[in-house]
Design an enzyme around this catalytic site. Structure first.
Site, PDB file in Angstrom:
ATOM      1  N   ASP A 282      81.765  46.451  14.044  1.00  0.00           N
ATOM      2  CA  ASP A 282      80.340  46.206  13.825  1.00  0.00           C
ATOM      3  C   ASP A 282      79.913  47.090  12.647  1.00  0.00           C
ATOM      4  OD1 ASP A 282      77.765  45.309  13.939  1.00  0.00           O
ATOM      5  OD2 ASP A 282      77.478  45.685  16.073  1.00  0.00           O
TER       6      ASP A 282
HETATM    7  C1  BGC Z   1      74.706  44.241  14.766  1.00  0.00           C
HETATM    8  C2  BGC Z   1      75.582  43.015  14.681  1.00  0.00           C
HETATM    9  C3  BGC Z   1      75.412  42.349  13.346  1.00  0.00           C
HETATM   10  C4  BGC Z   1      75.732  43.358  12.274  1.00  0.00           C
HETATM   11  C5  BGC Z   1      75.658  42.786  10.891  1.00  0.00           C
HETATM   12  C6  BGC Z   1      74.859  45.147  13.557  1.00  0.00           C
HETATM   13  O1  BGC Z   1      73.890  46.138  13.543  1.00  0.00           O
HETATM   14  O2  BGC Z   1      75.025  44.953  15.942  1.00  0.00           O
HETATM   15  O3  BGC Z   1      75.261  42.135  15.726  1.00  0.00           O
HETATM   16  O4  BGC Z   1      76.228  41.215  13.269  1.00  0.00           O
HETATM   17  O5  BGC Z   1      74.810  44.424  12.363  1.00  0.00           O
HETATM   18  O6  BGC Z   1      74.379  42.558  10.494  1.00  0.00           O
END
Ligand code: BGC
Length: 730
Positions: A282
């Site tokens: 993530d």
């Molecule tokens: C979130 C994800 C997301 C990623 C990219 C993160 O903060 O937890 O769900 O896909 O950011 O934007």
């Protein structure tokens, strides 16, 4: 810019080859053989760009273009502009081996056309509908430069304080498993190399929804049993349906952050689930291992991530900065980088990016968006996702009724909710606009804001309410009170909304409450002041038309809750498939000691899983169970007649639950195992039959999924509380 547009218009879009797995693997291997170590490591990096939306620590995008030219970037996150994508892609193609970039984005519940937030959509229990919404979303996204979406989110959720429950399919494993497949089918169209489809990424692997206290990013503690029984099946379903990427979650598991958790990434993902796609972190979750206190420095982060099985690092550059050194020092085997790089290359081959790196880049994405049929589908989805929680008969109301439309959502167009993709709230009409446009006699007043402690408009609202027949009170949370990093401790309506409602209720006029929110709110006290509650969540671009049609009976509500509504914050977590305790209510004795409960509220939620009203009235009869199980096969046929005993056409979601009476482990009181949505004309009866098989009774026992033989209760009904029961032996 004009020149770039001309070049994009001239891109040839010949049919791209559909390659077998073996072909894809051999092409990727052939390319890998030509790559330098730096180039291989480059493929493991997902970079941001100036315009990437930051959902964590800021990153330095000043070197993005230079890194792309060196072949040191594998993919890009969150780019909103096709013309920039095109220029970056050209840079990538000019690098030594010309490996194309993969463009990834968070397209969560619609791209330009906004669909209901995912929790709302799940309440439709409608796989076909979800598939259709995702197909449209993929069409719009694929014409706006997106190769892969970070969706679906498959986190099970039990705590409405967590702001991200709005992205989930709710609290049930089985439902989430079926809907996971629908999401993947819709986005990918079983045609990854196609022009109109996009690839998917299942997230967040795993347990993120169990964050302690519902506080985002917080610790998680879960048994391996619960992991296998409840949390893994939706991911497995997504992989079986062809999902080629999975995102690690921010939390720890068994004390080790998931992003560097070898047990989860190798033993479970690769060995047990046989997942062969890309594992991505993530946003900066690899670097956050340092904050968890589970790595000593950046180099250690890189070491732990690659050995654990992380293929692709989002934003955080530990691989770029340290993998080469670790390999040259002999601390990490190059084979691990090769394996990770191959997976990234294979995905690019599957998508046809080597054949046409510009396949999803068009000069004007808006030309392909918001078509009439897309908006019609958005309205259809919205009407099927709003849940009618209360109705004393005030709904539907006749079109000649005079309406006082009051509340912060009365004339407000931010109706899409968090994670709105490329949607524009200016495409949403407000409730006032639609009510007026469609000829209602309506007077409007906000009465109050969302959060401000300002009573100055109460009087105006009360004055218009006095003049009209029915009060429609449009209230809720504003968009930014749910979604990522938006956990709440109080779950009542913010600001002075409840006080306004209280004042309005003194007028003695019928009140219809519309609640817009990204989570179940606590409605225990306020529901007493109203005659109907329509839970609207965030319903997307066509919200207001859908609500108008539901309120006036052009559409009939059919959605049912997929997340229990707590009676009070102190009751959280409350969910339908809880385990029995050693002291259930049914035992005789002094209630105080023979009952796991709170002494000040009921044990049941305010509104349970599977609950939702309709304007039709449905009756269940002739419930029958035929157990054809032999020693070679499990087959149980469960049938029930469902009759629409009203004069209004409607859809009913018929639910089947089981309860294992005695197993070697404690099993929930109820487990959803089947459901069907049935359309019924006035006074029509349909017989619904479910076939239960070995899968239905398979359970995680002794470190393995196996048929759990024994006595089962089978329930069928209209919600998780209104059920008929039969007992069988498997
Ligand atoms: C979130 C994800 C997301 C990623 C990219 C993160 O903060 O937890 O769900 O896909 O950011 O934007």
């Amino acid at each position: 810019m004009e020149q770039i547009k001309r070049e994009l218009d001239a891109v040839k879009r010949n049919t791209l080859p559909k390659r077998s797995v073996a072909e894809v693997k051999s092409l990727a291997q052939e390319l890998l053989n030509k790559m330098t170590l730096e180039e291989k490591i480059g493929q493991l990096y997902q970079s941001g760009h100036d315009s990437t939306e930051v959902t964590g620590p800021a990153f330095d995008a000043s070197k993005t273009v230079e890194n792309i030219s060196k072949g040191a970037v594998g993919s890009i996150i969150g780019l909103n502009d096709n013309l920039i994508c095109y220029q970056l892609q050209k840079k990538a193609l000019e690098s030594r081996l010309g490996i194309p970039l993969l463009f990834c984005a968070d397209i969560i519940h619609g791209c330009f056309t906004g669909f209901p937030v995912n929790l709302a959509l799940s309440c439709s229990f409608d796989e076909k509908l979800i598939e259709e919404c995702c197909k449209i979303t993929a069409y719009e996204a694929s014409h706006s430069g997106v190769d892969l979406t970070f969706s679906p989110m498959l986190d099970l959720v039990h705590d409405p304080r967590w702001g991200r429950v709005m992205e989930s399919n709710g609290e049930d494993t089985y439902l989430s498993t079926r809907l996971a497949r629908a999401y993947i089918r819709g986005y990918q169209q079983d045609n990854l190399e196609g022009y109109d489809s996009i690839a998917t990424c299942a997230k967040h692997y795993i347990g993120y929804g169990l964050a302690e206290g519902g506080r985002d990013y917080n610790s998680v503690d879960m048994s391996k049993y619960r992991l296998h029984e409840s949390y893994l099946p939706p991911f497995k379903a997504a992989f079986d349906e062809g999902c080629p990427m999975v995102m690690t979650s921010f939390n720890i598991f068994d004390g080790v952050p998931v992003t560097v958790n070898k047990y989860l990434l190798r033993d479970v993902l690769r060995d047990e689930l046989k997942f062969d796609g890309v594992v991505i972190s993530d946003y900066t979750s690899s670097g956050e291992v340092l904050n968890h206190g589970a790595a000593k420095d950046d180099k250690d982060v890189a070491y732990k991530s690659i050995t654990a099985g992380l293929d692709h690092e989002m934003i955080y550059p530990s691989y770029i900065n340290h993998l080469k050194e670790l390999i040259l020092n002999g601390e990490v085997e190059e084979r691990l980088v090769d394996e990770a790089c191959l997976r990234v290359l294979e995905l690019k081959y599957k998508l046809g990016l080597f054949d046409n790196p510009f396949k999803h880049l068009y000069s004007n994405p808006l030309d392909y968006s918001m078509k009439e049929e897309f908006l019609a589908k958005a309205k259809d989805a919205a009407t099927k996702s709003a849940v009618l929680l209360e109705n004393d008969g005030v709904l539907p109301f006749a079109k000649d009724k005079k309406i006082a439309l009051i509340g912060p959502y009365a004339d407000y167009n931010s109706l899409i909710g968090p994670w709105g993709g490329k949607t524009d709230i200016n495409d949403c009409k407000t409730l006032r606009e639609v009510f007026e446009e469609r000829g209602l006699d309506v007077l409007t007043s906000n009465g109050c804001g969302f959060t401000e402690m300002d009573y100055s408009h109460f009087e105006e609202a009360i004055e218009i309410a006095k003049k009209q027949d029915i009060i429609v009170f449009a209230c809720g949370e504003p968009r930014n009170m749910s979604g990522e990093a938006a956990s709440r401790a109080y779950l009542d309506l913010p600001g002075v909304q409840e006080e306004l409602l209280h004042e309005l209720s003194k007028l003695g006029k019928p009140i219809v409450m519309l609640v817009f929110a990204g989570r179940p709110l606590i409605l225990t006290k306020i529901r007493k002041h109203v005659n109907a509650i329509m839970y609207c969540w965030f319903l997307g671009t066509s919200t207001s038309d859908a609500i108008y049609e539901l309120l006036t009976g052009i559409a009939n509500p059919s959605a049912k809750l997929t997340m229990s509504f707590p009676y009070a914050v102190g009751q959280i977590p409350v969910y339908y498939n809880a385990l029995p305790t050693g002291r259930p209510k049914t035992l005789p004795g002094i209630d105080q000691f023979y009952h796991s409960r709170y002494i000040d509220i009921p044990n049941t939620p305010l509104y349970p899983f599977g609950y939702g009203l309709s304007y039709s009235k449905f009756e269940y009869s002739n419930f029958g169970v035929v157990n054809n199980t032999t020693k070679d096969k499990v087959e149980v046929l469960v049938s029930v007649d469902v009759t629409n005993v009203s004069e209004i056409k409607g859809d009913e979601i018929v639910q089947l639950y089981i309860h294992a009476v005695a197993s070697s482990v404690s099993r929930p009181y109820l487990e959803l195992k089947e459901f069907a949505k049935v359309a019924l004309n006035p006074n029509e009866t349909k017989r619904v039959t479910f076939k239960l098989t070995k899968d239905t009774f398979t359970h995680y026992l002794n470190d393995n999924y196996q048929l759990d033989k024994g006595k089962y209760e089978i329930f069928v009904g209209t919600s998780s509380t209104t059920l008929s029961k039969e007992t069988i032996e498997i």
